[in-house]
Design a protein around this motif. Structure first.
Motif, PDB file in Angstrom:
ATOM      1  N   GLU A 122       0.838  -1.197   0.000  1.00 25.86           N
ATOM      2  CA  GLU A 122       0.000   0.000   0.000  1.00 25.86           C
ATOM      3  C   GLU A 122       0.879   1.255   0.000  1.00 25.86           C
ATOM      4  O   GLU A 122       2.000   1.235   0.521  1.00 25.86           O
ATOM      5  CB  GLU A 122      -0.907   0.017   1.238  1.00 25.86           C
ATOM      6  N   PRO A 123       0.372   2.357  -0.556  1.00 25.06           N
ATOM      7  CA  PRO A 123       1.147   3.609  -0.544  1.00 25.06           C
ATOM      8  C   PRO A 123       1.579   4.028   0.865  1.00 25.06           C
ATOM      9  O   PRO A 123       2.667   4.571   1.041  1.00 25.06           O
ATOM     10  CB  PRO A 123       0.188   4.630  -1.165  1.00 25.06           C
ATOM     11  N   GLU A 124       0.747   3.746   1.857  1.00 26.10           N
ATOM     12  CA  GLU A 124       1.087   4.110   3.236  1.00 26.10           C
ATOM     13  C   GLU A 124       2.345   3.383   3.718  1.00 26.10           C
ATOM     14  O   GLU A 124       3.119   3.929   4.505  1.00 26.10           O
ATOM     15  CB  GLU A 124      -0.087   3.808   4.175  1.00 26.10           C
ATOM     16  N   GLU A 125       2.559   2.161   3.218  1.00 22.44           N
ATOM     17  CA  GLU A 125       3.768   1.418   3.594  1.00 22.44           C
ATOM     18  C   GLU A 125       5.009   2.069   2.982  1.00 22.44           C
ATOM     19  O   GLU A 125       6.087   2.077   3.607  1.00 22.44           O
ATOM     20  CB  GLU A 125       3.651  -0.043   3.152  1.00 22.44           C
ATOM     21  N   VAL A 126       4.864   2.610   1.793  1.00 19.71           N
ATOM     22  CA  VAL A 126       5.974   3.340   1.179  1.00 19.71           C
ATOM     23  C   VAL A 126       6.261   4.589   2.007  1.00 19.71           C
ATOM     24  O   VAL A 126       7.422   4.885   2.313  1.00 19.71           O
ATOM     25  CB  VAL A 126       5.686   3.705  -0.292  1.00 19.71           C
ATOM     26  N   ALA A 127       5.223   5.306   2.384  1.00 16.18           N
ATOM     27  CA  ALA A 127       5.399   6.515   3.197  1.00 16.18           C
ATOM     28  C   ALA A 127       6.106   6.180   4.510  1.00 16.18           C
ATOM     29  O   ALA A 127       7.019   6.908   4.933  1.00 16.18           O
ATOM     30  CB  ALA A 127       4.050   7.180   3.458  1.00 16.18           C
ATOM     31  N   PRO A 143      11.327   0.122   0.302  1.00 13.25           N
ATOM     32  CA  PRO A 143      10.101  -0.344   0.949  1.00 13.25           C
ATOM     33  C   PRO A 143       9.885  -1.856   0.815  1.00 13.25           C
ATOM     34  O   PRO A 143       9.185  -2.448   1.618  1.00 13.25           O
ATOM     35  CB  PRO A 143       8.999   0.434   0.226  1.00 13.25           C
ATOM     36  N   HIS A 144      10.473  -2.452  -0.202  1.00 13.30           N
ATOM     37  CA  HIS A 144      10.491  -3.909  -0.371  1.00 13.30           C
ATOM     38  C   HIS A 144      11.924  -4.349  -0.038  1.00 13.30           C
ATOM     39  O   HIS A 144      12.805  -4.277  -0.910  1.00 13.30           O
ATOM     40  CB  HIS A 144      10.144  -4.310  -1.802  1.00 13.30           C
ATOM     41  N   PRO A 145      12.199  -4.811   1.177  1.00 12.27           N
ATOM     42  CA  PRO A 145      13.577  -5.120   1.584  1.00 12.27           C
ATOM     43  C   PRO A 145      14.269  -6.149   0.695  1.00 12.27           C
ATOM     44  O   PRO A 145      15.492  -6.119   0.545  1.00 12.27           O
ATOM     45  CB  PRO A 145      13.423  -5.652   3.009  1.00 12.27           C
TER      46      PRO A 145
END
Length: 177
Positions: A122-127, A143-145
Motif C-alpha cells: 500500500e502507498p502508506e507502507e511506502v510513506a 520499501p520492499h527489503p
C-alpha cells in the motif's frame, strides 16, 4: 520532492514520444526540482531531496524499456546529487519500491501482474519506509527489503541476474499458463 513518474511500457522499438515522456517526467522532473531548490539549500547549508526512483532503477523491469532506462537515470542523478552536495548539508534519498497498489500499477498490464502485483504494498507502507529512511539518514530507501538482495545478485553475478530476468520475459511472452 521528486515524486512524479510515468510508467511507460514498451521496448527499444517504442515511439519517440513515449521515450521522451518517460525521460521528461522520470528524469527531468528531478533535475528541474533540484535546479530550483539547490541554490537556497546551499545558501543556508542544508536541504533534503527525496527522489522517487523505483526498484526498476536498480533492477530493470520486463516489458518496460523507457521506464527502466529512465529510472536508472533518476537513480544516477540522485547519486550524483548526494556525492556532490553531501558535504554541503544536502541529504539525498532515493525511494525504490517495487509494486505499489496505485492506478499506475493497475495500468502496467501483464508485466505488472507477473512481476509486481504479487508483492505489491500500500502507498502508506511506502510513506512509512520513507519516514524511517529519512530518520536513519539512508540514501537508498527500499520499501520492499528483498530488493537489496536482488540488487546484490545483479551487481555480483550479472549473467545469473540477466538469465533470471530473461526467464521472466519469456513467461511474459508466453502468457498465462
Amino acid at each position: 520532492c521528486g515524486g512524479a513518474e510515468v510508467g511507460t511500457g514498451g521496448d527499444a522499438g517504442g515511439a519517440d514520444d513515449a521515450w521522451s515522456a518517460a525521460w521528461d517526467v522520470n528524469v527531468m522532473a528531478h533535475v528541474r526540482a533540484a535546479r530550483e531548490l539547490l541554490p537556497e539549500w546551499l545558501e543556508r547549508g542544508e536541504g533534503r531531496f527525496v527522489a522517487t526512483v523505483s526498484a526498476a532503477g536498480l533492477l530493470s523491469m520486463v516489458g518496460a524499456a523507457p521506464y527502466s532506462v529512465t529510472k536508472h537515470a533518476a537513480l544516477a542523478f540522485a547519486e550524483w546529487l548526494s556525492l556532490t552536495y553531501r558535504h554541503r548539508g544536502i541529504a539525498v534519498h532515493a525511494v525504490c519500491p517495487q509494486g505499489v497498489r496505485t492506478d499506475m500499477l493497475r495500468a502496467t498490464g501483464a508485466a505488472g501482474d507477473l512481476v509486481l502485483a504479487p508483492g505489491a504494498i500500500e502507498p502508506e507502507e511506502v510513506a512509512d519506509a520513507v519516514v524511517a529512511g529519512i530518520a536513519e539518514d539512508r540514501f537508498l530507501i527500499l520499501p520492499h527489503p528483498e530488493v537489496a538482495g536482488y540488487s546484490a545478485v545483479r551487481a555480483t553475478d550479472p549473467d545469473r541476474w540477466l538469465t533470471g530476468m530473461n526467464r521472466l520475459q519469456q513467461s511474459l511472452e508466453s502468457g498465462p499458463a
